[in-house]
Design an enzyme around this catalytic site. Structure first.
Site, PDB file in Angstrom:
ATOM      1  N   HIS A  38      -1.911 -23.275  57.459  1.00  0.00           N
ATOM      2  CA  HIS A  38      -0.497 -23.500  57.150  1.00  0.00           C
ATOM      3  C   HIS A  38      -0.221 -24.994  57.275  1.00  0.00           C
ATOM      4  O   HIS A  38      -1.150 -25.803  57.466  1.00  0.00           O
ATOM      5  CB  HIS A  38       0.408 -22.673  58.072  1.00  0.00           C
ATOM      6  N   HIS A  41      -1.864 -27.047  60.114  1.00  0.00           N
ATOM      7  CA  HIS A  41      -3.255 -27.455  59.913  1.00  0.00           C
ATOM      8  C   HIS A  41      -3.358 -28.622  58.936  1.00  0.00           C
ATOM      9  O   HIS A  41      -4.137 -29.558  59.141  1.00  0.00           O
ATOM     10  CB  HIS A  41      -4.084 -26.284  59.359  1.00  0.00           C
TER      11      HIS A  41
END
Length: 289
Positions: A38, A41
């Site tokens: 997501h 990251h």
């Protein structure tokens, strides 16, 4: 972007990346993940790209950090989608090993980090940080990065990795090689997490109470109000909003994670773990900065 599924291929590709820099070896940044990527990251990846010549990301759902009854089998696995996201962000190399490559037959070694791994999530999830420390040590040895990037959302994990890296000389002593990147949040303040997808619409709405009440508690503590009743009020507010249980709500020293009964002049952190439905959410915020 290249993808390595075996250690031999990984080391060959990393060696090639290091030779691609004119005037010396290229600087390699590592972003370890368990996939289900997501924006949090991707923020780590962008930070790594800003500070390094090439970025290696790993995707490995590490079984040794899941305890009995936890969501190992249910943990989302979407390697093709995750690979496309990494490539779009300029990742040079993806390390995506199978379990047998990380833990071959007869594997019998585990790393335990004392102190910072005890209490908090370490108390609620016995053995969890042993699994984290062991797999991250393996990743450091496999990739040999110059820097590694971790989100501050998992603040205790970050503390464990920093302690391990110092104790075992896994990074260069003159370089701040373990980089903590601030938590990425949704518009209502909820920390981004792969586990947020488990929340029903009603639970998701209630979950926004967590960061809001944490900010309220921090304001009271910074205003000089007593810590214990402030944290008790925080827990009551979360339970009243629909959380089923509070694992912990602790004011802690930001380095040692030792519990504090007030601000002592150094960096402090408010750390909370709370359960809503079948989902366990964690969050932390700086206090007194």
């Amino acid at each position: 972007m290249q993808t390595a599924r075996t250690l031999e291929v990984l080391r060959t590709q990393v060696a090639k990346l290091r030779r691609r820099q004119e005037g010396g070896a290229a600087r390699i940044g590592l972003v370890p993940t368990m996939g289900a990527l997501h924006e949090g990251h991707l923020t780590l990846l962008r930070r790594a790209r800003a500070e390094c010549d090439h970025v290696v990301a790993s995707i490995f759902v590490n079984p040794t950090q899941f305890g009995e009854g936890e969501d190992l089998d249910a943990y989302p696995r979407q390697l093709e989608e995750d690979s496309a996201m990494l490539e779009a962000e300029g990742c040079a190399l993806l390390w995506a090993p199978e379990v047998a490559a990380m833990y071959p037959t007869g594997f019998a070694t585990s790393i335990t980090v004392g102190g910072v791994s005890e209490g908090l999530c370490g108390a609620a999830r016995p053995g969890h940080f042993d699994g984290v420390a062991t797999v991250v040590a393996k990743l450091f040895n496999q990739v040999a990065p110059d820097m590694a990037f971790f989100g501050e959302k998992d603040f205790q994990q970050l503390a464990v990795i920093r302690r391990m890296a110092r104790d075992l000389d896994l990074t260069r002593p003159h370089v701040d090689a373990i980089v903590g990147v601030p938590t990425v949040r949704e518009a209502d303040g909820l920390a981004l997490s792969s586990r947020n997808r488990y929340l029903s619409p009603g639970q998701r709405a209630a979950a926004a109470t967590l960061p809001r009440e944490m900010r309220e508690a921090i304001a009271r503590i910074e205003d000089g109000q007593e810590v214990a009743p402030t944290l008790a009020a925080l827990e009551d507010a979360l339970l009243g909003a629909g959380f089923a249980a509070i694992d912990y709500a602790v004011l802690a020293d930001a380095a040692s994670l030792a519990a504090l009964d007030g601000l002592k002049g150094g960096p402090a952190r408010l750390l909370v773990a709370a359960r809503i439905g079948g989902t366990r959410l964690i969050d932390n915020m700086a206090v007194g900065e």
